[in-house]
Design a protein around this motif. Structure first.
Motif, short mmCIF file in Angstrom:
data_model
loop_
_atom_site.label_atom_id
_atom_site.label_comp_id
_atom_site.label_asym_id
_atom_site.label_seq_id
_atom_site.Cartn_x
_atom_site.Cartn_y
_atom_site.Cartn_z
N MET A 195 -26.89 32.19 -3.89
CA MET A 195 -27.43 33.50 -4.27
C MET A 195 -27.41 33.67 -5.79
SD MET A 195 -26.16 36.23 -1.37
CE MET A 195 -27.00 37.55 -2.25
N GLU A 196 -26.34 33.24 -6.44
CA GLU A 196 -26.27 33.37 -7.89
C GLU A 196 -27.28 32.45 -8.57
OE1 GLU A 196 -22.29 32.91 -9.33
OE2 GLU A 196 -21.52 34.60 -8.15
N GLY A 197 -27.46 31.24 -8.03
CA GLY A 197 -28.46 30.34 -8.59
C GLY A 197 -29.88 30.88 -8.43
N ILE A 198 -30.18 31.39 -7.25
CA ILE A 198 -31.50 31.98 -7.01
C ILE A 198 -31.71 33.19 -7.90
CG2 ILE A 198 -32.89 33.25 -5.31
CD1 ILE A 198 -32.92 30.28 -4.82
N SER A 199 -30.68 34.00 -8.08
CA SER A 199 -30.78 35.19 -8.92
C SER A 199 -31.11 34.81 -10.36
CB SER A 199 -29.47 35.98 -8.86
OG SER A 199 -29.52 37.11 -9.69
N LEU A 200 -30.44 33.78 -10.89
CA LEU A 200 -30.73 33.32 -12.25
C LEU A 200 -32.18 32.86 -12.36
CD1 LEU A 200 -30.14 32.36 -15.12
CD2 LEU A 200 -29.15 30.27 -14.14
N LEU A 201 -32.62 32.02 -11.43
CA LEU A 201 -33.98 31.48 -11.50
C LEU A 201 -35.02 32.58 -11.35
CD1 LEU A 201 -33.55 28.17 -9.46
CD2 LEU A 201 -33.82 28.41 -11.93
N LYS A 202 -34.76 33.56 -10.49
CA LYS A 202 -35.72 34.66 -10.34
C LYS A 202 -35.83 35.48 -11.61
CE LYS A 202 -36.14 36.95 -6.49
NZ LYS A 202 -35.87 37.73 -5.26
N ARG A 203 -34.70 35.71 -12.28
CA ARG A 203 -34.76 36.46 -13.54
C ARG A 203 -35.57 35.71 -14.58
NH1 ARG A 203 -29.54 38.67 -12.16
NH2 ARG A 203 -28.45 36.83 -12.92
N LEU A 204 -35.42 34.38 -14.62
CA LEU A 204 -36.21 33.60 -15.57
C LEU A 204 -37.69 33.63 -15.21
CD1 LEU A 204 -33.91 30.45 -16.08
CD2 LEU A 204 -33.97 32.59 -17.39
N HIS A 205 -38.00 33.57 -13.91
CA HIS A 205 -39.39 33.64 -13.47
C HIS A 205 -40.02 34.99 -13.82
CE1 HIS A 205 -38.77 29.98 -11.08
NE2 HIS A 205 -40.07 29.97 -10.84
N GLU A 206 -39.26 36.05 -13.59
CA GLU A 206 -39.81 37.40 -13.74
C GLU A 206 -39.78 37.89 -15.18
OE1 GLU A 206 -41.21 38.81 -11.21
OE2 GLU A 206 -40.51 37.44 -9.63
N SER A 207 -39.11 37.18 -16.07
CA SER A 207 -38.94 37.65 -17.44
C SER A 207 -40.25 37.65 -18.22
CB SER A 207 -37.93 36.78 -18.18
OG SER A 207 -38.44 35.47 -18.39
N GLY A 208 -41.18 36.78 -17.82
CA GLY A 208 -42.45 36.66 -18.55
C GLY A 208 -42.33 35.87 -19.84
N LYS A 209 -41.16 35.28 -20.11
CA LYS A 209 -40.95 34.55 -21.37
C LYS A 209 -41.36 33.09 -21.29
CE LYS A 209 -36.56 35.50 -21.62
NZ LYS A 209 -35.15 35.60 -22.13
N TYR A 210 -41.42 32.54 -20.08
CA TYR A 210 -41.51 31.08 -19.97
C TYR A 210 -42.81 30.59 -19.35
CZ TYR A 210 -36.59 31.57 -21.05
OH TYR A 210 -35.41 31.90 -21.66
N ASP A 211 -43.25 29.45 -19.88
CA ASP A 211 -44.42 28.77 -19.33
C ASP A 211 -44.02 27.77 -18.25
OD1 ASP A 211 -46.62 29.67 -21.27
OD2 ASP A 211 -45.04 28.98 -22.61
N ARG A 212 -42.80 27.29 -18.33
CA ARG A 212 -42.30 26.35 -17.32
C ARG A 212 -40.78 26.38 -17.30
NH1 ARG A 212 -42.01 20.41 -20.12
NH2 ARG A 212 -41.99 19.71 -17.97
N ILE A 213 -40.22 25.95 -16.16
CA ILE A 213 -38.78 25.82 -16.00
C ILE A 213 -38.48 24.42 -15.50
CG2 ILE A 213 -36.75 26.63 -14.71
CD1 ILE A 213 -38.08 29.38 -14.55
N ILE A 214 -37.46 23.79 -16.10
CA ILE A 214 -37.04 22.45 -15.71
C ILE A 214 -35.62 22.57 -15.18
CG2 ILE A 214 -36.58 20.10 -16.52
CD1 ILE A 214 -38.57 20.89 -18.90
N LEU A 215 -35.39 22.06 -13.99
CA LEU A 215 -34.09 22.15 -13.34
C LEU A 215 -33.43 20.77 -13.41
CD1 LEU A 215 -32.64 24.49 -11.95
CD2 LEU A 215 -33.61 23.74 -9.77
N VAL A 216 -32.21 20.71 -13.96
CA VAL A 216 -31.48 19.44 -14.11
C VAL A 216 -30.16 19.55 -13.36
CG1 VAL A 216 -30.50 17.78 -15.73
CG2 VAL A 216 -32.48 19.15 -16.41
#
Length: 443
Positions: A195-216
């Motif tokens: 849930m915490e991981g999904i919450s972080l990724l959703k905030r990054l998706h919804e922020s409007g700041k990013y063109d792409r996200i890379i998960l390592v």
């Protein structure tokens, strides 16, 4: 890339097992990337490439965000750490006994090939340790043996050995056991981590700041990363913007809607060995462009797994022979490329009709199904030949994964050589260059 173009990407690093402290793993990762850029003369030796900023997205006040400035070959990059180690505190034997028994007490035929030598070695060591005990018990009797054991156990050597194995069992294997085993005592922590991981990724998706996200993901962190991709995709795979869809549908770029078919078409060629992994990854990029065209919110373009125990998924995840293959066929575990579930011959489905204001007839929009994140997300897996914790994933999760095997000598065959040194620059076989190929702007 045009230096005036304002683009931004996010890299989310997920650490592995052990008594990890917040941001230490992230800082070592980013420092290695910066050192690599300077070594390759992609940056000046005296240039400050990144700076430390508050992390307002993770909800964890112990972590920080490290931002790398835009360069000639890369956009501004924000590095985040998804920190989860605090959820695995106070591990005891009850948390891990079922998983340990199922993993250890099984036939050699049910053990993955990379783990088999270690599995056999550990059993040989165990049997070798039992033989003297059985012999002396038979010769001198139980009373004398127990007396000798009691005497030895009061010594410092016995105390040291006990402390060592307790730390190994509960602080390291305990993390893996508790996350990988859905026993009732582990469910809450598995849920909290996800849930915490999904919450972080959703905030990054919804922020409007990013063109792409890379998960390592490194080590057990790669298993968590895979889970996050799987669960987050279920929230986004149907999303689209009707106005964006209609603008493309009614405009000169209508052919962009055909990009949806690219990854599925190439995956069929891949299964027949008529296409290469690079061809499929190019097709995945087309699928990603299709999602952007219709206004889908998905931003994860790449999953990078490093030293990943996913190579042992059939051994670690399930305990019934053939079950893992069945669950992949039933789409519980997404593969790369996505599998068809017979009698289906496609992973592309249509949404319900929707209307556009001012347009007389309704429209339908096509999208990938719930188990197809890797129709659009490229998966690169890196492992050392000497690191038996990690290994190749193509044979486990699909031919669309780009496996990168790095040869590294292992002086102790039963030790996972290099497992904690993948991005350490003093390690001559470091993998930072492979990681940078993904982080830099596509040519």
């Amino acid at each position: 890339m045009n230096p005036t173009t304002k683009k931004r990407q996010a890299v989310v690093l997920i650490h592995g097992i052990g008594e990890q402290r917040p941001i230490i793993t992230l800082r070592s990762f980013v420092e290695s990337v910066a050192e690599y850029l300077k070594a390759m003369k992609l940056a000046r030796p005296d240039e400050v490439l990144f700076w430390d900023k508050p992390d307002t997205d993770s909800g964890n006040y112990e972590t920080r965000k490290l931002t790398m400035r835009q360069g000639r070959n890369h956009p501004t990059t924000d590095f985040y750490e998804f920190y989860w180690a605090h959820h695995m505190r106070n591990t005891n034997y009850a948390h891990i006994k079922d998983w340990m028994q199922r993993v250890i007490f099984r036939r050699p035929g049910g053990v993955s090939r990379r783990l088999l030598p270690v599995f056999i070695f550990l059993w040989l060591i165990t049997l070798a340790a039992l033989v003297p005990g059985v012999y002396f018990t038979y010769k001198y009797g139980f009373a004398n043996i127990f007396q000798k054991i009691a005497t030895i156990s009061t010594g410092l050597i016995a105390t040291f050995i006990l402390a060592f194995f307790t730390k190994l069992l509960f602080n390291y294997l305990g993390d893996a056991a508790r996350y990988l085993d859905p026993a009732p005592g582990n469910i809450l922590e598995r849920r909290n981590i996800r849930m915490e991981g999904i919450s972080l990724l959703k905030r990054l998706h919804e922020s409007g700041k990013y063109d792409r996200i890379i998960l390592v993901g490194h080590s057990l962190g790669s298993v968590i990363a895979y889970d996050l991709v799987k669960f987050l995709w279920n929230e986004y795979y149907k999303s689209f913007d009707p106005n964006k869809f209609y603008a493309v549908y009614s405009g000169p770029d209508k052919s962009k809607l055909d990009l949806l078919e690219s990854s599925e078409t190439t995956s069929k060629l891949l299964s027949e060995d008529k296409a290469k992994v690079e061809d499929f990854q190019a097709a995945q990029q087309h699928g990603y462009e299709y999602l952007k065209t219709i206004g889908n919110k998905w931003l994860i373009t790449d999953l990078i797994t490093i030293g990943s125990p996913l190579t042992h998924a059939g051994h670690l995840f399930v305990y019934e022979k053939g079950l893992f293959e069945k669950l992949k066929e039933q789409r519980e575990y997404p593969t790369c490329p996505p599998r068809f579930q017979k009698p289906d011959t496609t992973n592309i489905v249509k949404s319900e009709n929707f209307s556009i204001e001012g347009v007389a007839h309704p429209f339908t929009v096509k999208h990938f199904n719930h188990s197809s994140p890797f129709a659009v997300t490229k998966w690169t897996n890196i492992y050392y030949a000497s690191d038996y914790i990690g290994g190749p994933l193509q044979g486990v999760f699909g031919k669309g994964i780009k496996d990168i095997k790095v040869s590294k000598r292992n002086f102790i065959p039963v030790y996972p050589g290099g497992h904690t040194d993948y991005w350490t620059m003093r390690n001559k076989k470091h993998i930072v260059g492979e990681i940078w190929k993904i982080l830099e702007t596509p040519k």
